[in-house]
Design a protein around this motif. Sequence first.
Motif, PDB file in Angstrom:
ATOM      1  N   ARG A 104       0.832  -1.204   0.000  1.00 27.28           N
ATOM      2  CA  ARG A 104       0.000   0.000   0.000  1.00 27.28           C
ATOM      3  C   ARG A 104       0.866   1.254   0.000  1.00 27.28           C
ATOM      4  N   ASP A 105       1.896   1.269   0.843  1.00 26.71           N
ATOM      5  CA  ASP A 105       2.765   2.438   0.926  1.00 26.71           C
ATOM      6  C   ASP A 105       3.512   2.681  -0.384  1.00 26.71           C
ATOM      7  N   ARG A 106       3.976   1.605  -1.033  1.00 25.61           N
ATOM      8  CA  ARG A 106       4.655   1.760  -2.331  1.00 25.61           C
ATOM      9  C   ARG A 106       3.701   2.323  -3.377  1.00 25.61           C
ATOM     10  N   LEU A 107       2.476   1.800  -3.382  1.00 24.61           N
ATOM     11  CA  LEU A 107       1.486   2.279  -4.346  1.00 24.61           C
ATOM     12  C   LEU A 107       1.125   3.733  -4.075  1.00 24.61           C
ATOM     13  N   GLN A 108       0.954   4.081  -2.816  1.00 22.65           N
ATOM     14  CA  GLN A 108       0.625   5.457  -2.465  1.00 22.65           C
ATOM     15  C   GLN A 108       1.752   6.404  -2.883  1.00 22.65           C
ATOM     16  N   THR A 109       2.990   6.008  -2.651  1.00 22.61           N
ATOM     17  CA  THR A 109       4.143   6.829  -3.051  1.00 22.61           C
ATOM     18  C   THR A 109       4.179   6.996  -4.564  1.00 22.61           C
ATOM     19  N   ALA A 110       3.962   5.907  -5.294  1.00 22.28           N
ATOM     20  CA  ALA A 110       3.968   5.977  -6.759  1.00 22.28           C
ATOM     21  C   ALA A 110       2.856   6.894  -7.252  1.00 22.28           C
ATOM     22  N   LEU A 111       1.698   6.816  -6.646  1.00 24.05           N
ATOM     23  CA  LEU A 111       0.596   7.692  -7.054  1.00 24.05           C
ATOM     24  C   LEU A 111       0.901   9.148  -6.736  1.00 24.05           C
ATOM     25  N   GLN A 112       1.478   9.399  -5.594  1.00 25.92           N
ATOM     26  CA  GLN A 112       1.829  10.770  -5.224  1.00 25.92           C
ATOM     27  C   GLN A 112       2.835  11.342  -6.218  1.00 25.92           C
ATOM     28  N   GLN A 113       3.795  10.537  -6.619  1.00 26.15           N
ATOM     29  CA  GLN A 113       4.793  10.997  -7.586  1.00 26.15           C
ATOM     30  C   GLN A 113       4.154  11.220  -8.954  1.00 26.15           C
ATOM     31  N   ALA A 114       3.208  10.369  -9.305  1.00 25.17           N
ATOM     32  CA  ALA A 114       2.568  10.473 -10.615  1.00 25.17           C
ATOM     33  C   ALA A 114       1.674  11.696 -10.728  1.00 25.17           C
TER      34      ALA A 114
END
Length: 123
Positions: A104-114
């Motif tokens: 979840r944290d990796r996905l959230q970070t990727a979304l924030q960067q995107a």
Amino acid sequence: MRIGELARATGTTARALRHYEQAGLISSERASNGYRVYDERAVVRVGNIRYLLAAGLTLDDVRVFLPCLDGDVAAAPPSDGGLQVALQRLAVLNQRIAAQTEARDRLQTALQQAVGGQVRPGA
């Protein structure tokens, strides 16, 4: 009582009851017409099985509790075997939760960067 009656009395499905029976956790007799017939005590047993499953145990784990499934499992003092099973299951659940949290944290970070900003969980 027949399987449908037991299912209604315990808030489960006939399919789950057949699965419990196949796993050796409950038993039935066969009527002359081939229908499964359960003893009234099966209501308590199935309730205890569902209680243990809801606590995160598997059907294999529940087998350790066979000697006490006909009583009040929740109020009974824990056995050494039962405690070991519960502790092992807790460790497995904690590992799964940690893995899911990391994902979840990796996905959230990727979304924030995107999207270049704050992404709220559930949004």
